[in-house]
Design an enzyme around this catalytic site. Structure first.
Site, PDB file in Angstrom:
ATOM      1  N   GLY A   1       0.608  -1.037   0.304  1.00 53.17           N
ATOM      2  CA  GLY A   1      -0.306  -0.370   0.660  1.00 53.17           C
ATOM      3  C   GLY A   1       1.032   1.527  -0.271  1.00 53.17           C
ATOM      4  N   SER A   2       0.466   2.377  -0.365  1.00 52.21           N
ATOM      5  CA  SER A   2       1.417   3.496  -0.608  1.00 52.21           C
ATOM      6  C   SER A   2       0.562   4.664  -1.949  1.00 52.21           C
ATOM      7  CB  SER A   2       2.808   3.200  -1.662  1.00 52.21           C
ATOM      8  OG  SER A   2       2.359   2.443  -2.915  1.00 52.21           O
TER       9      SER A   2
END
EC number: 4.1.1.65
Length: 218
Positions: A187-188
């Site tokens: 996730g980013s």
């Protein structure tokens, strides 16, 4: 005309197209799943390990998928799969479009315009969730592209789990619009800065697809 974009060699497993840089995570996970499945009939411990190991391996394969895309025509296209988290005017006249990438999204990022990579800078930092305001100080890679619109800045930001950003191309490389330029593991967020005078054609909450969703308006 739209075109199908290819890049330098990627990792692969059983014919599945995978993102470059996936092997250090995938190989041990898949190997553990394979060994535990082979031993499951003779060992209760192996059988107990087989189910979560196989599920984790399948999840890794899904996360590191890297599908081909028909690249959309347009001045600026999305560099990332995800959801538009914010659209903010910047002090210098630019507009920042922040795209949040969940673990379910494809995490290979693409060049928003054709041009030359003028800099690729790694900036150390924290690892708070990418949707958090404090993520402004997270680990990141700052890209600058020399394009027909002038300098375009794109920032790959690591999240709470994404602790490795993998650039694919070095400074000085000429890239096509929609070409794969890097990977963020897990996730980013990706921030794209549009030059002054370029109008945004996406909304907060809108889903984006890298290489497909157009960001600007004529």
């Amino acid at each position: 005309m739209p075109h199908s974009q290819t890049s330098a060699p990627r990792d692969s497993l059983a014919g599945v197209r995978l993102a470059r840089g996936a092997s250090p995570w995938l190989l041990p996970t898949v190997a553990t799943a394979a060994v535990s499945l082979l031993r499951a009939r003779r060992s209760g411990t192996a059988k107990a390990v087989a189910v979560p190991a196989t599920a984790l391996a399948a999840g890794m394969l899904w996360f590191f998928r890297d599908p081909e895309r028909e690249i959309t025509r347009g001045r600026v296209i999305s560099p990332a799969d995800g959801v538009v988290q914010s659209i903010m005017p910047w002090k210098d006249g630019r507009t920042r479009v922040a795209i949040f990438m969940s673990p379910l999204n494809v995490h290979v990022n693409r060049a928003p315009l054709a041009g030359t990579v003028t800099s690729v800078e790694h900036v150390p930092g924290g690892f708070v969730p990418a949707f958090n305001k404090e993520s402004e100080n997270n680990e990141r890679v700052v890209w600058h592209f020399d394009t027909e619109l002038g300098d375009i800045e794109m920032i790959q930001i690591a999240g709470a789990v994404a602790r490795r950003i993998v650039p694919y191309v070095p400074q000085g490389t000429k890239v096509e619009q929609g070409e794969r330029v890097g990977l963020i593991r897990f996730g980013s967020r990706v921030d794209l800065y549009l030059p002054e005078g370029v109008e945004v054609d996406v909304e907060v909450g809108q889903k984006t697809v890298a290489g497909v969703t157009r960001i600007d308006r004529d």
